[in-house]
Design a protein around this motif. Structure first.
Motif, mmCIF file in Angstrom:
data_model
loop_
_atom_site.group_PDB
_atom_site.id
_atom_site.type_symbol
_atom_site.label_atom_id
_atom_site.label_comp_id
_atom_site.label_asym_id
_atom_site.label_seq_id
_atom_site.Cartn_x
_atom_site.Cartn_y
_atom_site.Cartn_z
ATOM 1 N N ILE A 235 0.881 -1.169 0.000
ATOM 2 C CA ILE A 235 0.000 0.000 0.000
ATOM 3 C C ILE A 235 0.917 1.217 0.000
ATOM 4 C CG2 ILE A 235 -1.798 1.300 1.216
ATOM 5 C CD1 ILE A 235 -2.617 -1.275 2.613
ATOM 6 N N LEU A 236 0.579 2.210 -0.777
ATOM 7 C CA LEU A 236 1.370 3.436 -0.819
ATOM 8 C C LEU A 236 0.640 4.543 -0.063
ATOM 9 C CD1 LEU A 236 3.701 5.239 -1.902
ATOM 10 C CD2 LEU A 236 2.278 5.647 -3.930
ATOM 11 N N ASN A 263 9.687 -2.279 1.359
ATOM 12 C CA ASN A 263 10.703 -1.323 1.853
ATOM 13 C C ASN A 263 10.889 -0.132 0.930
ATOM 14 O OD1 ASN A 263 11.114 -3.181 3.936
ATOM 15 N ND2 ASN A 263 12.826 -4.160 2.876
ATOM 16 N N GLN A 264 9.852 0.229 0.181
ATOM 17 C CA GLN A 264 9.983 1.292 -0.812
ATOM 18 C C GLN A 264 9.689 2.668 -0.198
ATOM 19 O OE1 GLN A 264 7.285 0.068 -3.881
ATOM 20 N NE2 GLN A 264 8.757 -1.306 -4.844
ATOM 21 N N VAL A 265 10.579 3.595 -0.510
ATOM 22 C CA VAL A 265 10.393 4.994 -0.129
ATOM 23 C C VAL A 265 10.474 5.815 -1.411
ATOM 24 C CG1 VAL A 265 11.214 6.922 1.282
ATOM 25 C CG2 VAL A 265 11.509 4.571 2.096
ATOM 26 N N ASN A 273 14.855 2.342 -1.987
ATOM 27 C CA ASN A 273 14.570 1.257 -1.042
ATOM 28 C C ASN A 273 15.335 1.430 0.263
ATOM 29 O OD1 ASN A 273 13.212 0.149 -3.277
ATOM 30 N ND2 ASN A 273 13.546 -1.904 -2.478
ATOM 31 N N GLY A 274 14.612 1.301 1.381
ATOM 32 C CA GLY A 274 15.245 1.348 2.697
ATOM 33 C C GLY A 274 15.750 2.711 3.106
ATOM 34 N N PHE A 275 15.292 3.757 2.448
ATOM 35 C CA PHE A 275 15.762 5.111 2.766
ATOM 36 C C PHE A 275 15.506 5.435 4.237
ATOM 37 C CE2 PHE A 275 15.080 9.722 3.036
ATOM 38 C CZ PHE A 275 16.260 10.182 2.463
ATOM 39 N N ASN A 276 16.544 5.963 4.911
ATOM 40 C CA ASN A 276 16.477 6.286 6.349
ATOM 41 C C ASN A 276 16.096 5.076 7.214
ATOM 42 O OD1 ASN A 276 17.313 8.912 6.177
ATOM 43 N ND2 ASN A 276 15.286 9.827 6.370
ATOM 44 N N TYR A 278 14.048 2.584 6.492
ATOM 45 C CA TYR A 278 12.649 2.157 6.412
ATOM 46 C C TYR A 278 12.527 0.670 6.076
ATOM 47 C CZ TYR A 278 7.932 1.546 4.539
ATOM 48 O OH TYR A 278 6.663 1.076 4.287
ATOM 49 N N LYS A 279 11.682 -0.013 6.863
ATOM 50 C CA LYS A 279 11.340 -1.413 6.614
ATOM 51 C C LYS A 279 9.828 -1.565 6.678
ATOM 52 C CE LYS A 279 15.599 -3.478 8.432
ATOM 53 N NZ LYS A 279 16.181 -4.451 9.408
ATOM 54 N N THR A 280 9.246 -2.153 5.638
ATOM 55 C CA THR A 280 7.798 -2.329 5.596
ATOM 56 C C THR A 280 7.348 -3.257 6.725
ATOM 57 O OG1 THR A 280 7.821 -2.092 3.201
ATOM 58 C CG2 THR A 280 5.857 -3.069 4.191
ATOM 59 N N ASN A 281 6.356 -2.822 7.497
ATOM 60 C CA ASN A 281 5.781 -3.717 8.518
ATOM 61 C C ASN A 281 4.270 -3.540 8.578
ATOM 62 O OD1 ASN A 281 5.680 -1.206 9.619
ATOM 63 N ND2 ASN A 281 6.952 -1.655 11.401
ATOM 64 N N MET A 282 3.666 -3.444 7.387
ATOM 65 C CA MET A 282 2.214 -3.331 7.295
ATOM 66 C C MET A 282 1.587 -4.711 7.321
ATOM 67 S SD MET A 282 1.995 -0.581 4.177
ATOM 68 C CE MET A 282 3.055 0.870 4.097
#
Length: 340
Positions: A235-236, A263-265, A273-276, A278-282
């Motif tokens: 989801i964006l 992990n998309q930013v 990917n993974g900027f700052n 970020y890891k997807t945990n939805m």
């Protein structure tokens, strides 16, 4: 040839007798009696001006070695500490009092809501008039009250992140959750519950909704619950500038900033990917806070279940005001509810 006594140097003290001794220190001449007096005077100055000062300095040094806390500069530090603590305590006390005033109103509203639910439950019990849908609705209301009582969305504690400030200033503010609705833009997507429930259809593909509101100033907090993540976790959550063209692949649209699955930013439509970190945990049943800070040109995404939080700085030269919220769903059956 003998010299006249009138040409001989006179005593610097009496001016009468001939000076028979010359002092190497002051280069003055003294007679015999005043030469001794001059030496005695020098001895007195030695004792009073030098040795006494030395002894006093030695005493001061010994005291500082034994009790460094008595140093005058230490007193300045202590005074700075005292004044700083007093200022911090004053700000803390004022912030506590403001919090108590706000939370009092908040708890009173919760009491009123709880009384209303109790009356509904009592009436339904007495009349034996309730079904599964009613039970689920009451449970949802009670869960919402419980969450809002423990972590009220209307109350925000902020720390001033000014880098020039030695100690960040704390403040508390009160404001209602944004009452927002969404409208369909593109793709197989359905909007229900007066624009607050967003459901992806049965076909796989990108589907978009957009906020009806647009944002140019202030802070705005939005809260979403993922009722179903579908077969994937993509989801964006993003913003775009009002004048940006919108396509199904909105993530690649210039001015897009936000977070998605895998992990998309997205920064101005470019994936990092993974900027700052970020890891997807939805996941299904996760609640996400999406905050827009127009004043500081920032976005924040927080997962209430995992407590993970991420921020993005927005380049307003690339993403000018006003901003829209864009939600992009991909997998069939994905269902997202906007909470008031």
């Amino acid at each position: 040839m003998a010299f006249s006594s009138s040409n001989k140097p006179r005593c610097a003290t009496c001016g009468k007798n001939i000076g028979t001794f010359t002092c190497r220190g002051c280069s003055q001449d003294f007679c015999l009696s005043h030469a001794q007096e001059h030496r005695q005077l020098l001895g007195k100055k030695m004792d009073e001006d030098v040795i006494l000062m030395h002894d006093q300095l030695q005493q001061c040094l010994n005291q500082q070695v034994k009790q460094p806390s008595l140093h005058p500069l230490m007193k300045e530090i202590n005074e700075w500490e005292k004044q700083s603590i007093e200022k911090i305590q004053l700000v803390a006390q004022n912030t506590r009092q403001k919090f108590l005033d706000i939370i009092s109103k908040h708890t009173n509203n919760a009491k009123i809501a709880l009384i209303s639910i109790k009356e509904q439950l009592s009436r339904a019990r007495d009349e034996d008039d309730f079904f599964e849908a009613d039970i689920n609705e009451w449970k949802e209301k009670l869960e919402k009250l419980k969450t809002d009582l423990n972590t009220p969305k209307a109350i925000t504690i902020k720390l001033d992140d000014n880098m020039n400030s030695f100690i960040p200033k704390i403040s508390i503010s009160e404001g209602p959750m944004i009452i927002e609705t969404f409208e369909k833009i593109l793709g197989d997507i359905d909007i229900q519950d007066k624009g607050r429930l967003i459901t992806h259809g049965s076909s796989k593909g990108y589907a978009l909704v957009r906020s009806k509101g647009e944002y140019s100033s202030g802070q705005h907090l939005f809260c979403f619950t993922i009722e179903n993540i579908g077969t994937g976790n993509w989801i964006l959550f993003s913003i775009v500038s009002k004048n940006a063209p919108i396509t199904e692949m909105s993530y690649s649209t210039p001015t897009t900033y936000g977070w998605a699955g895998i992990n998309q930013v997205y920064l101005n439509g470019t994936c990092s990917n993974g900027f700052n970190g970020y890891k997807t945990n939805m996941e299904t049943n996760h609640t996400l806070e999406f905050m827009i800070d127009c004043d500081k040109q920032k976005l924040r995404l927080k997962n209430e279940q995992t407590q993970s939080m991420y921020e993005l700085d927005i380049d307003i030269s690339k993403c000018p005001f006003p901003w829209y919220i864009i939600l992009n769903l991909y997998h069939p059956g994905t269902r997202l509810r906007f909470l008031q």
